[in-house]
Design an enzyme around this catalytic site. Structure first.
Site, PDB file in Angstrom:
ATOM      1  CG  HIS A 187     -26.681  -1.223 -13.943  1.00 55.82           C
ATOM      2  ND1 HIS A 187     -25.922  -2.239 -13.829  1.00 55.82           N
ATOM      3  CD2 HIS A 187     -27.240  -1.263 -15.125  1.00 55.82           C
ATOM      4  CE1 HIS A 187     -26.066  -3.167 -14.941  1.00 55.82           C
ATOM      5  NE2 HIS A 187     -26.784  -2.344 -15.964  1.00 55.82           N
TER       6      HIS A 187
ATOM      7  CG  HIS B  40     -14.257  -2.619  -6.598  1.00 59.05           C
ATOM      8  ND1 HIS B  40     -15.485  -3.355  -6.282  1.00 59.05           N
ATOM      9  CD2 HIS B  40     -14.035  -1.777  -5.639  1.00 59.05           C
ATOM     10  CE1 HIS B  40     -15.786  -2.637  -5.177  1.00 59.05           C
ATOM     11  NE2 HIS B  40     -14.753  -2.053  -4.633  1.00 59.05           N
TER      12      HIS B  40
ATOM     13  CD  GLU C  23     -17.634  -5.404  -3.382  1.00 63.57           C
ATOM     14  OE1 GLU C  23     -18.377  -5.428  -4.301  1.00 63.57           O
ATOM     15  OE2 GLU C  23     -17.361  -4.444  -2.659  1.00 63.57           O
TER      16      GLU C  23
ATOM     17  CG  HIS D 164     -10.551  -1.360  -2.574  1.00 61.76           C
ATOM     18  ND1 HIS D 164     -11.206  -2.423  -1.520  1.00 61.76           N
ATOM     19  CD2 HIS D 164     -11.752  -0.907  -3.163  1.00 61.76           C
ATOM     20  CE1 HIS D 164     -12.468  -1.925  -1.378  1.00 61.76           C
ATOM     21  NE2 HIS D 164     -12.929  -1.364  -2.370  1.00 61.76           N
TER      22      HIS D 164
HETATM   23 CO    CO Z   1     -14.918  -1.146  -2.638  1.00 66.35          CO
END
Ligand code: CO
Length: 429
Positions: A264, A318, A349, A378
């Site tokens: 976005h 992610h 997440e 990550h």
């Molecule tokens: Co991250």
């Protein structure tokens, strides 16, 4: 002055009558054509566009043709059943005008048009209490419409367009600049030097498929750019530079997996340039099911050959902490599992969460792979790190043998080809 009169007319032929009157007045140099088979708008200095109104819009062929008109001098003429000075007529004309791209509307002409006898018979059968009921008001308006376009309408339209063409000839439009295309690869970015290899993989695939088009890489993450002392540009910076260099058309390849926060942000950054550049952004692979399926089979090609059937491959996606990407990752998990029942997916997440995936019966040996374009922070720390919070540490403490595959998806040739393939090879020529 090369002039074109293009029209879309149905059974009533009202618009066609007006079109013929205008074309005749404009003389021998004027081309008259129906919208479905009209020559390209670029070939003309002035285009008269005529249409009847169907449910508030021009007919489909006319809509398609009007969308092709860019930076032209044009005039619009319209026939309809309603009164020419009604609010409805103004709205319909405005809608049609909105289909044109940077065109100068030099004149507009609206008149009523007769209904076919069949349609008139249908109208008269409408009950008076329906919204299109046959009321005295309607009967009066339709009686007037049945007389049009009349000789007066035709001569007025012809005069008006002849005057508009003369005026346009006195001030010809600036010629449109030649088309110059570029590709921007927009990725999140990573400050881990080895992670950049994945991004190079995507860039190379794009260059291979589009050898004549410059490819520029931009990082969407401001945090990563600051860590790298701004040595990588933002998408906005790249678009601004391309604009200054005279590029007119830019395809932004979204090197992002889901429609989430970063995507976005990317769309809004790009939208600032929509008025000055022909710019568009590709959809992320998790945005719809057919695309997701193609993407997942490209990802599967990157699973190491040494991995035996029955051994779990745990992918780290992610995700978004606010949950907006949950359904996309849940879909990805189910498509992965449909391909191989021992493919599992969990996210850093949002959902599906690690705890769920782990509780789901993993094999003694677990392959750990990032479902991220680059094997960045990550992957290195949260997935494969030695620290207490990593997936590897957690699984190892529960007796699993972990094999981390520290390779970003961009390093898998099939995935790189998937992203490059989002722009058809001949599109930018
Ligand atoms: Co991250």
């Amino acid at each position: 002055m090369k002039t074109l009169v293009v029209y879309a007319s149905r059974e009533s032929k009202n618009t066609e009558k007006v079109a013929r009157a205008i074309a005749q007045k404009l003389g021998d140099n004027c081309v008259l054509a129906e919208a479905a088979s009209a020559p390209p708008p670029e070939n003309f200095d002035f285009i008269a566009l005529g249409f009847g109104v169907y449910r508030g819009w021009p007919d489909g062929d006319m809509i398609a043709y009007m969308k092709r008109c860019r930076r032209r001098n044009v005039g619009l003429f319209m026939t309809l059943g309603a009164w020419p000075d009604s609010n409805h007529a103004a709205v319909c004309l405005g809608r049609a005008e909105g289909l044109l791209d940077h065109c100068q509307v030099k004149t507009t002409f609206v008149c009523q048009g007769a209904y076919t006898p069949e349609f008139l018979a249908k109208l008269k059968q409408m009950p008076p209490d329906s919204p299109h009921g046959w009321t005295p008001e309607r009967a009066g308006r339709v009686a007037e419409a049945m007389k049009h376009p009349d000789a007066n309408d035709l001569s007025m339209a012809a005069e008006q367009f002849a005057a508009a063409v003369t005026k346009a000839a006195a001030a010809p439009p600036r010629p449109a600049p030649p088309v110059k295309s570029a590709i921007v690869l927009a990725v999140f970015g990573s400050a881990v030097p080895t992670a950049a290899a994945a991004y190079r993989g995507l860039e190379q695939a794009l260059r291979r498929d589009h050898p004549d088009t410059p490819v520029v890489c931009a990082y969407t993450s401001g945090m990563v750019r600051r860590k790298l002392n701004e040595s990588m540009p933002s998408v906005g910076k790249v678009l601004k530079q391309l604009l200054l260099e005279g590029f007119t058309r830019v395809r932004v390849v979204a090197g992002l997996l889901s429609v989430g926060e970063e995507y976005h942000k990317l769309l809004s950054e790009v939208s600032a340039f929509e008025r000055s550049l022909a710019v568009s952004v590709t959809k992320p692979p998790l945005s719809d099911l057919p695309t997701l399926r193609r993407f997942v089979s490209a990802v599967a090609a990157g699973v190491p050959r040494e991995r035996k059937p029955g051994e779990t491959v745990l992918f780290m996606g992610h995700g978004n902490h606010d949950g907006r990407a949950d359904f996309q990752y849940l879909a990805a998990a189910s498509v992965l599992a449909a391909l191989d029942k021992d493919f599992k997916l969990a996210c850093v997440e949002g959902n599906p969460a690690f705890a769920e995936a782990v509780g789901d019966g993993l094999s003694p040996k677990v392959w750990l792979m990032p479902l991220m374009l680059a094997a960045g922070d990550h992957a290195v720390n949260d997935l494969a790190g030695d620290g207490p919070g990593s997936w590897r540490s957690d699984l190892t403490s529960h007796g699993h043998e972990c094999v981390p595959v520290l390779r970003g998806l961009g390093e898998i040739p099939q995935v790189a080809a998937f992203f490059a393939g989002q722009i058809p090879k001949d599109e930018l020529m």
